[in-house]
Write a protein that holds these residues in place. Structure first.
Motif, PDB file in Angstrom:
ATOM      1  N   GLN A 739       0.838  -1.208   0.000  1.00 12.14           N
ATOM      2  CA  GLN A 739       0.000   0.000   0.000  1.00 12.14           C
ATOM      3  C   GLN A 739       0.869   1.253   0.000  1.00 12.14           C
ATOM      4  N   SER A 743       1.352   3.982  -3.007  1.00  9.10           N
ATOM      5  CA  SER A 743       0.979   5.358  -2.684  1.00  9.10           C
ATOM      6  C   SER A 743       2.152   6.318  -2.798  1.00  9.10           C
ATOM      7  N   ARG A 745       5.150   6.116  -1.080  1.00  8.84           N
ATOM      8  CA  ARG A 745       5.830   6.316   0.197  1.00  8.84           C
ATOM      9  C   ARG A 745       6.903   5.237   0.370  1.00  8.84           C
TER      10      ARG A 745
END
Length: 1002
Positions: A739, A743, A745
């Motif tokens: 995730q 995203s 990051r």
């Protein structure tokens, strides 16, 4: 009970519960007894092992006291018996890991010598997986026993590496070999293996350097020169030859082949001119053995056994299994014919399709498809009737002539009556048996209890009786049935009962399975008797009936329904017992065990689907992770759909998770099933309704694969599902990592992958570790830490090779190749990309081939060969499938085509390619592909300011600047040269804030 002494002493009941034997002395005593499991150990040996040079005054009494304490600890599971020769623990040797290790290592060595490299690697991996630490740590002072076991372990490791090298292994073995040489610097065998691995990995200069290192080390330490074998290998490499051995795919035979000289000469000659040869004849004529012996002349022959199959649609899967081709974790192969054609389209090999008669139409259809589409494929079939395909050449398998028939009888008779030199009635016996090899072997086995005269007389009586039977059957068919029936009648009642019950097994059986399913305690003696009478074959601890005999015995089985129930119950218990071990350090032996039982597990599932759908759901759920790890899930899609139809629209009470798993197993993601979206939505509904920890935490992985990008649900809900299971918590961190990566990051993603790796290391799960090491290697490479990245990737390669996962191996080789390319090692990178492509092609995985081809395009483009790059990119684009897994790969190929156009001075065309890539990436699950498209668009932006904005957008989407990417580094350098620093920084920061919006603005 099961005992482990290859590491800290470990005692488990049959249910898996641990038992504590007590303090140091009971542990040492038990270790001494287990070293000679099943045999008496002298009291002097036990006393010396317990007390060394300072025994107590009453040593015998002290020993007796320790024995009594140990008995109480082990009761009622295991007995320790006293006798005149000492004390004996009543445990079969194979229930002790050290003895099981020695047996498996010996079998692996024998398989290696016989050329069965795949079987050798399987056995040796299973053997080595039994080690949990140093040998005999609970027996201080046992230097000789410890040294012996450690030497056997090293030999097994070397044998396993030998098998891997012979099975096309190479670069992934290099780190392991270097580590072993650091510990064993005088092992010439390890030096030779390292040289071969380097050469296989496209690093011949390093291979030659290793020889020089070996020569210096041996001279300095021993004052000796390298052995003739190592010197010969060095000479091979200097000449440019490829070292190694061919890998036969035919089973080693336990008996000598007799006769058939004319056929053995004719069959290879026919196969040189035609592409389909079928050996025809009745059961027992020796078609299978003749086909195997005829195929031995070719190094590229593969045996495909069709006898165990009951469904002709499984034939392509059987061929893939024989070729060693398995699916990757993600995609379920329902278009199995397409995968088979992709794997064989440019290969030259011989398929031996054995026992086609009961599936003759399906076998003919598959053979025709392969022969029509794969010009390098030849087929040698055995069947009781022709396949009926244009171009087929039939070779009838006749009866053995009198002379070879007599030799066959003598050969087999000497196995049961050593020294047998013949008898005047042998010729009469062989003539009465119509020269049928199976009938001759069955009759010869009777010489253990009958003399030749009695044997001939009894055969005469039986044939006179049976000659009044069904005259519509072919004479040789009547002869074989007569011999089988006669041999059956000579069995005693217990042997006949067990032989009938053994027909419930589809793929052979171990002693434990026979005891559990057939209800016969301690069946070893009966099994040995049936082997001696040629009713069973035994290999690798598994007992199996010839199909001709199995068909006859099945007519005489009693209580068939209850027997099938017992069979299904046994295999349900086995699957549920195995499941947790598949997610830990013990997964390799359990994977091997379930693979050996695959046919019977399938049979149990079919039986339960017809009569007990709740147990069928439990069995399918327990096997689902095994199917994924072994690449069998596509084969199981029809079974899952049949079970779902049998269960209905609602899950049984308490089996919601299992029902959801069944539904997941029906999903292929190919887009050709209009009902699939509805099933995906139903699975989502069921999964969201679960509010307790999953009993089977791998369900989260299968749901991610079935429903789309990994872990799209609420994080708190995922945590509830993972519960306190260590493997589940590590998997939860993988979901969090993806995730974060999707995203943009990267720091959070790397931290979560690192936590997950630590969690999977604690469980010992190789799949989990490999799936963390791949992205962690990419993160390290992105920072420019190439050595760290290579270390991580090489560890991952070692894990996926142990799991025998060729698609995942191809993925990691490609990641490694990209790293090498980005640091400037173009030649090495190309070798890795080509190896990745070859491995993916051999498994029929076009998406993986496309990714490797795209890598080769990048290498050619960065080397200035744009024409060659375009060929690679275009071929890659053709191979990409239309599913969400390959969308990101398609976007990267489009970017490659755009960069090629830009390099050739066509910026408008380049912008068009990049725009297509950006549009495709915008609909994808993550942001990394869109970041790459933004950076590519920057290279052809009409203004320097727009280029800086796009570079900033790429960095914003990624969460970092890709410092290791030469294309991006060059674009940034060129844009900075055209803008003032403040202007560049302002435009870049604007793009970083806008992210995807900056890509779409004009």
């Amino acid at each position: 009970m099961r005992f482990g002494i290859l590491g800290p002493l470990d005692i488990r009941t049959d249910d898996g519960d641990p038992i504590d034997p007590g303090g140091p002395r009971p542990r040492a005593l038990l270790t001494l007894l287990l070293l000679d499991a099943g045999r008496p150990v002298a009291t002097e040996r036990l006393t010396d092992g317990l007390y060394g040079a300072e025994p107590p005054a009453d040593a015998a009494g002290a020993l007796q006291s320790q024995i009594s304490r140990l008995r109480r600890r082990l009761a009622p599971h295991t007995r320790i018996e006293a006798g005149p020769a000492g004390y004996r623990i009543g445990v079969p040797a194979d229930h002790v890991d050290a003895h099981r290790f020695e047996r498996l290592a010996r079998e692996g060595r024998e398989a290696l010598a016989a050329g069965d490299f795949g079987g050798a690697a399987d056995r040796l991996r299973t053997a080595l997986a039994l080690w949990r630490g140093p040998a005999l740590p609970d027996l201080p002072g046992s230097h000789a026993d410890t040294a012996r076991l450690e030497e056997l372990r090293l030999a097994a490791v070397q044998d396993r590496i030998e098998a891997d090298l012979a099975s096309d292994g190479g670069p992934e073995l290099i780190p392991e070999l270097r580590s072993l040489l650091a510990t064993h610097p005088l092992s010439e065998r390890l030096y030779g293996q390292l040289m071969r691995a380097l050469h296989a990995g496209g690093r011949p200069a390093e291979a030659l350097a290793v020889y020089e290192e070996a020569r210096r080390t041996l001279a300095d330490e021993l004052g000796a020169d390298p052995s003739p074998e190592l010197a010969a290998l060095h000479l091979e490499l200097l000449r440019g030859a490829a070292p190694g051995r061919s890998r036969p795919r035919l089973p080693a035979q336990l008996t000598r082949f007799v006769g058939r000289d004319a056929e053995l000469a004719r069959i290879p000659a026919l196969l040189a001119d035609v592409r389909l040869v079928t050996l025809t004849g009745p059961g027992g004529a020796g078609k299978t053995r003749l086909a195997i012996e005829a195929a031995r002349a070719r190094a590229d022959a593969y045996l495909v056994e069709l006898a165990p199959l009951t469904d002709g649609t499984r034939i392509p899967y059987a061929i893939l299994a024989a070729l060693g081709i398995r699916e990757g974790l993600r995609n379920a192969t329902t278009d199995v014919s397409g995968r088979l054609l992709a794997a064989l389209e440019d290969r030259e090999l011989l398929l031996v399709l054995d026992n086609c008669e009961h599936l003759v139409e399906d076998a003919a259809r598959v053979a025709a498809l392969l022969l029509g589409r794969c010009p390098g494929v030849r087929v040698l079939a055995t069947s009781r009737e022709a396949l009926g395909i244009t171009g087929e050449v039939l070779v009838p398998v006749p009866a053995l002539a009198p002379e070879p028939a007599g030799r066959l009888f003598l050969e087999r008779a000497r196995a049961v009556r050593p020294g047998f030199d013949g008898h005047p009635r042998v010729a009469d016996i062989c003539r009465a048996l119509d020269g049928l090899p199976l009938a001759i072997e069955l009759a010869a086995a009777r010489l253990r209890t009958l003399d030749p005269q009695e044997l001939a007389d009894r055969l005469d009586d039986r044939f006179r009786l049976l000659s009044r039977g069904d005259r519509t059957k072919a004479p040789r068919h009547r002869t074989l049935r007569a011999v089988v029936e006669w041999s059956w009648d000579l069995l005693d009642a217990e042997e006949r009962e067990l032989a009938g019950r053994l027909t419930v097994f589809s793929g052979g059986a171990t002693v434990d399975a026979v005891e559990a399913v057939c209800g016969v305690p301690y069946p070893e003696d009966l099994l040995v008797s049936l082997v001696e009478k040629s009713f069973l074959e035994v290999s690798g601890g598994r007992y199996r009936m010839l199909e001709t005999i199995r068909a006859f015995a099945a007519e005489h089985v009693t209580g068939g329904s209850s027997l099938r129930d017992a069979h299904a119950a046994h295999y349900l218990g086995l699957a549920e017992r195995a499941e947790p071990f598949l997610r830990g350090g013990g997964q390799l032996p359990w994977l091997a065990r379930l693979a050996a039982e695959h046919a019977d597990l399938d049979a149990a599932l079919r039986h339960l689907t017809r009569g007990n759908t709740s147990d069928a759901l439990r069995l399918m759920a327990a096997l689902s992770w095994f199917w994924r790890l072994r690449g069998l899930h596509g084969e199981q899609v029809p079974s899952a759909r049949a079970l779902l139809a049998a269960v209905g629209d609602e899950p049984p009470e308490g089996l919601t998770e299992e029902y959801a798993l069944c539904m997941m197993n029906t999903i292929t993601g190919r887009g050709d099933d209009p009902a699939e979206p509805g099933r995906i939505a139903r699975v989502a509904e069921l999964m969201r309704a679960l509010d307790a920890p999953l009993r089977l935490p791998f369900t989260m992985v299968l749901w991610a694969l079935a429903g789309g990008p990994l872990f799209s649900d609420d994080e708190k809900l995922r945590a509830v599902r993972a519960g306190d299971d260590p493997w589940g918590r590590a998997l939860l961190d993988v979901g969090i990592a993806y995730q974060a990566q999707f995203s943009g990051r990267p720091a959070d993603a790397e931290a979560a992958f690192t936590r997950a790796l630590e969690g999977f290391r604690a469980t010992g799960d190789r799949w989990g570790m490999a799936n963390c090491l791949d992205p962690l290697g990419a993160f390290a490479a992105g920072r420019g830490d190439h050595e760290r990245a290579l270390t991580l990737l090489d560890e991952g390669l070692a894990h996926v090779r142990e799991l025998q996962a060729p698609e995942e191996t191809a993925d990691l080789l490609r990641t490694r190749a990209t790293l090498l390319l980005h640091r400037g090692d173009v030649e090495d990178a190309v070798a890795h990309f080509e190896r990745s492509a070859a491995l993916a092609r051999s498994t029929g995985a076009p998406d993986k081939v496309a990714a490797a081809r795209r890598g080769l395009g990048d290498a050619a483009r960065l080397s200035g060969d744009t024409a060659r790059a375009r060929v690679h990119y275009e071929e890659a684009l053709q191979r990409c499938a239309a599913n969400w897994f390959s969308a990101s790969e398609t976007a990267r190929i489009l970017i490659g085509l755009g960069r090629t156009a830009a390099a050739e001075g066509r910026p408008e065309e380049a912008r068009d390619w990049f725009g297509q890539a950006a549009a495709l990436a915008a609909d994808g699950p993550g942001v990394l592909e869109l970041a790459e498209a933004a950076e590519a668009l920057a290279s052809v932006a009409e203004t320097a300011e727009r280029a800086a904005v796009l570079l900033g957008a790429g960095a914003g989407l990624r969460g970092a600047v890709p410092e290791g990417d030469p294309d991006v580094v060059r674009t940034e350098r060129e844009v900075r040269a055209r803008l003032a620093p403040t202007a560049y920084d302002a435009a870049f920061e604007r793009g970083r804030r806008l992210r995807s919006a900056a890509v779409s603005e004009r």
